[in-house]
Design an enzyme around this catalytic site. Structure first.
Site, PDB file in Angstrom:
ATOM      1  N   HIS B 118       0.847  -1.211   0.000  1.00 60.87           N
ATOM      2  CA  HIS B 118       0.000   0.000   0.000  1.00 60.87           C
ATOM      3  C   HIS B 118       0.874   1.250   0.000  1.00 60.87           C
ATOM      4  CE1 HIS B 118       0.477   1.098   4.328  1.00 60.87           C
ATOM      5  NE2 HIS B 118       0.619  -0.207   4.499  1.00 60.87           N
ATOM      6  N   ASP B 120      -0.528   4.411   0.888  1.00 59.39           N
ATOM      7  CA  ASP B 120      -1.042   5.448   1.786  1.00 59.39           C
ATOM      8  C   ASP B 120      -0.283   5.353   3.102  1.00 59.39           C
ATOM      9  OD1 ASP B 120      -2.335   2.918   2.169  1.00 59.39           O
ATOM     10  OD2 ASP B 120      -3.723   3.891   3.553  1.00 59.39           O
ATOM     11  N   ASP B 151       6.538   1.815   6.157  1.00 62.96           N
ATOM     12  CA  ASP B 151       5.130   1.395   6.131  1.00 62.96           C
ATOM     13  C   ASP B 151       4.355   2.262   5.168  1.00 62.96           C
ATOM     14  OD1 ASP B 151       2.639   0.342   6.703  1.00 62.96           O
ATOM     15  OD2 ASP B 151       2.433   1.382   8.617  1.00 62.96           O
ATOM     16  N   GLU B 185      -5.197   1.431   2.982  1.00 63.60           N
ATOM     17  CA  GLU B 185      -4.880   0.416   3.981  1.00 63.60           C
ATOM     18  C   GLU B 185      -4.967   0.960   5.403  1.00 63.60           C
ATOM     19  OE1 GLU B 185      -2.582  -2.339   6.561  1.00 63.60           O
ATOM     20  OE2 GLU B 185      -2.215  -0.221   6.232  1.00 63.60           O
ATOM     21  N   GLU B 186      -4.391   2.131   5.617  1.00 66.00           N
ATOM     22  CA  GLU B 186      -4.369   2.691   6.975  1.00 66.00           C
ATOM     23  C   GLU B 186      -5.769   3.071   7.444  1.00 66.00           C
ATOM     24  OE1 GLU B 186      -1.832   2.340   8.688  1.00 66.00           O
ATOM     25  OE2 GLU B 186      -0.087   2.344   7.383  1.00 66.00           O
ATOM     26  N   ASP B 213       4.472  -6.091   4.538  1.00 71.55           N
ATOM     27  CA  ASP B 213       3.896  -4.946   5.255  1.00 71.55           C
ATOM     28  C   ASP B 213       3.990  -5.130   6.765  1.00 71.55           C
ATOM     29  OD1 ASP B 213       2.601  -2.551   5.630  1.00 71.55           O
ATOM     30  OD2 ASP B 213       0.588  -3.386   5.377  1.00 71.55           O
ATOM     31  N   HIS B 463       4.159   4.025  12.154  1.00 72.78           N
ATOM     32  CA  HIS B 463       3.091   4.829  12.797  1.00 72.78           C
ATOM     33  C   HIS B 463       3.646   5.824  13.826  1.00 72.78           C
ATOM     34  CE1 HIS B 463      -0.452   1.888  11.818  1.00 72.78           C
ATOM     35  NE2 HIS B 463       0.468   1.895  10.872  1.00 72.78           N
TER      36      HIS B 463
END
Lengths: 505, 505
Positions: B118, B120, B151, B185-186, B213, B463
């Site tokens: 992903h 995003d 990520d 995804e997030e 991921d 994150h």
């Protein structure tokens, strides 16, 4: 048509009251004849949106306090507007409405009665579900609907009307009057305690303090309130680390603070509502025979109560059990948890720090500091048995003492007689399970007799979208206060006589 | 200076790898020599604030998806941009970025590998505590700091770089490629499952699926992930009446819903973290000798782990116990309560309706519907013993299955060999305690071999305000993917050979 009938009914009632004297009859007649004027004034007061909760309405509260001050001045009272801003300096300090300290009459031969009331209200909006405009007092079937009608503008005006009636009839007022009227009661009586403490001289010549800011227990039977429960609020904090953790990445390997807290909260009270903290009932006053009789005498319709509250089944089935557990026994309620997920939906976090909130409504003769110690020790014991590496912290952010008055105090005797005179029946002697700090605060600081004398009925819906006071209660309440003045004066005469006799001996 | 040293180190490592072939060496050399270009592309990708959480950034996500599509097209891939809006019609549907389904190569003689990633990212702001601009990839001491670095933009680009390296060297690509790359995804992979289901034809010729991921378990040792836990989220609602009640006016006479709920939540898990619901462990797969050995082989620094997480003491003391309780045993976490007071301060209400939220991370071979039945029955039993007149309602708003792959599957064999070639050591065979639905979703719908092959290190801080991927991991990761293509091709040759031999017999 209904209006006219009410007037006739009130005149009729005033006329037949067996125990009322000629003087009382004269006053009752005046009150009945002027009831529409009294209602008109209440309408003007209700029209002021003196909501003390929302800051943008604060200037309406100040306006309402000034309107009240004008009304008192018009009766001849000396009014002092005490600024609250100096006592609670905060960002909104400039907007805080002043507090009224007023007096009328200084005859040293007369007793002095101080009345406490408030003229601010809870927020209300038509769209909240009101059937009428909350700021336009509207009479429907003998009920006067509007925000503040019963809480507390109606009772404050009833007292003022009563004083006014003597003046209008050019009768000598039987007592000296003092008034303490605030505009921040619904917002937690900001600054009130400090002002009372700083103005002890104001209370030095006060003999009796009357508060009329609660309701009867039933819809039809008058009541006298002689006690309220206190409250101790606890915060129980359990902390693991500094940040919330992902329940997937950590679930199963750590001592979760939430699990600890839930266990602590679950140890507090059993399914029957009994508090499990050892020693907590030790100092609860035992139920006397005299008190038992008070409970028996109370008319209490359990079904009506269930309907009013929306609760289908209570922990107890009898009137005596229900009322005594509300009024004279402690209770423990768990209010919530800060720091955990509280929104709708799902968040799979393990909160790092959670704070449980619960409170104990305590009663005479429980001691706040002893209860605090018992609770902390108990929670620490429960926690230590869990062998959790987390940190526990128990604190008491706020507490207020219970209040109970001696129902044999002369002030209560006077009020009972006045109630019997006006309503033709004895009052129910009630307490309030909630904490109303003003009574205990005034009793504690001034050391005077304090009484709570409600004139609103149980179904007055204070704070709700159908707040009202009935025309009957408002007008009979006015008569009740006028009669109380006379009874207090009689009492004072008797007391003075007794005192003189003693001196003569 | 540091940069130049890193390059030399990488060249050196590539050179000494004992098991690498001439072809591999050629590719590794190309990757090493072009590493700064690869980093430059990552810098360009990180510069796009493709935060899928905040709707106002949604157009940046679309921009990022288009940038990715352009990159794939430049390699010669056929790209389909699948609109998400038709699958999840909501107010923001117009703003949802499309999903990429791409393919490169259609040689029926070659195996087809599908890569999921992903582009995003989680929100990031300098003022959140970043030491560098989160959208300006910045190299410090060999680490490339920036939002999305690990990520998941870094790994997506590493895969693309690997494919690109073959093309640049004019080498025949050893496998056919497919790509499924999303931009939501997030935000919970909105619409992804529906699209996968609707495009089963896209997966019909796919042999292997690789997801990159997640992260290694340690900072230095590569890992292969073969399982994730599932999750079942429960809502436990206890209701008394329709409206909150005052704890003074009702405390002591009613069955408080909060007390009931606290008791229910307290019945779920004991102080050792063991779930108390009967039968819940019945279907948990037993630990095999083979699996035990996997745990023993893992290098796990407990002290480093404690420092990374800020947790001082875990429920278990050994590596085996900690990892197995994170990966292969279920856990139960209580997340919070909706409907109760949750703010700082005090509110002495008795909430009318409270909803407890907890979840069970479940593992093979637990069955969601069985666990759901066990939990509901248990809570109903606990509740019925309380004799409460309140109403209980237990529901499961969301659940996701656990995923576990056969580590002896050829795909895993190929990846192990590739890791050994690139990193000179065997991978740690790990699972993830969290729920990553994509692996199970892809395995379930496509019935293909699925593998999670991380290239980021444990301390990459996905994150967080210090998200990074190291230059070393990014470049070695690129080599790892290139090697994996070769290993899969070899595997395919062997499998075909074996199949031919079988046919010949």
């Amino acid at each position: 048509m209904i209006l006219a009938l009410s007037v006739i009914m009130l005149l009729f009632e005033a006329g037949v009251s067996s125990s009322s004297s000629g003087l009382e009859n004269q006053i009752f007649q005046y009150i009945d004849l002027h009831q529409n004027e009294f209602i008109q004034t209440l309408k003007e007061w209700v029209a002021v949106e003196s909501d003390s909760i929302q800051p943008e309405r604060r200037q309406n509260v100040t306006q309402m306090v000034e309107l009240t001050a004008d009304r008192l001045r018009a009766m001849g009272a000396t009014v002092e507007l005490v600024k609250l801003c100096s006592h609670k300096p905060d960002v909104q300090s400039l907007l805080l409405p002043p507090l009224i300290l007023a007096e009328l009459g200084k005859d040293p031969q007369k007793p002095t009665v101080c009345f406490y009331g408030h003229v601010d209200v809870q927020p209300a909006k038509k769209e909240d579900g009101w059937k009428t405009d909350p700021y336009n007092l509207t009479e429907i079937d003998g009920n006067l609907y509007g925000r503040g009608a019963t809480d507390n503008k109606g009772p404050v005006l009833a007292w003022i009307n009563a004083v006014e009636s003597f003046r209008a009839l050019k009768l000598d007022t039987p007592v000296n009057h003092k008034f303490i009227i605030e505009g921040m009661e619904e917002a937690g009586s900001l600054g009130l305690e400090e002002i009372i403490k700083e103005n002890q001289r104001f209370f030095s010549d006060v003999d009796y303090i009357v508060i009329s800011d609660n309701l009867w227990l039933s819809n039809r039977k008058p009541a006298l309130t002689y006690g309220t429960r206190g409250n101790i609020c606890f915060s129980v904090e359990v902390q693991c680390g500094e940040r919330d953790l992902h329940s997937g990445s950590f679930g199963g390997i750590i001592h979760e603070p939430m699990t600890d807290l839930i266990a602590l909260l679950d140890s507090l009270v059993d399914t029957s509502g009994r508090i499990l903290i050892p020693g907590v009932y030790d100092d609860v006053a035992s139920l006397t025979e005299e008190e038992k009789k008070l409970y028996e005498a109370i008319e209490f319709d359990l079904e009506e109560y269930k309907n009013n509250t929306g609760v289908k089944k209570f922990l107890y089935d009898t009137k005596e059990e229900i009322l005594s557990h509300l009024w004279r026994y402690p209770s423990l309620s768990i209010h919530g948890i800060e720091g955990a997920f509280h929104e709708p939906g799902i968040k799979t976090a393990i909160p790092a720090k959670v704070i449980g909130k619960f409170s104990i409504r305590q009663v005479p003769h429980m001691d706040i500091s002893i209860v605090k110690r018992q609770v902390i020790k108990y929670l620490e014991d429960v926690f230590s048995k869990r062998n959790s590496p987390n940190k526990l912290k128990v604190s008491v952010p706020i507490s207020a003492m219970p209040w109970v008055a001696d129902i044999n105090d002369p002030l209560y005797t006077a009020a009972r007689t006045a109630i019997k005179t006006v309503f033709g029946q004895d009052p129910e002697m009630i307490r309030d399970g909630a904490t109303i700090p003003i009574a205990q605060m005034l009793q504690n600081i001034t050391r005077k007799s304090v009484m709570m004398l409600p004139i609103g009925a149980a179904d007055d819906g204070e704070h709700s979208q159908k707040e009202k006071i009935s025309r009957y209660n408002y007008i009979q309440g006015t008569k009740l206060f006028a009669t109380l003045f006379l009874e207090i004066a009689k009492l004072h005469g008797q007391l003075q006589e007794a005192s003189n006799t003693t001196t003569a001996n």
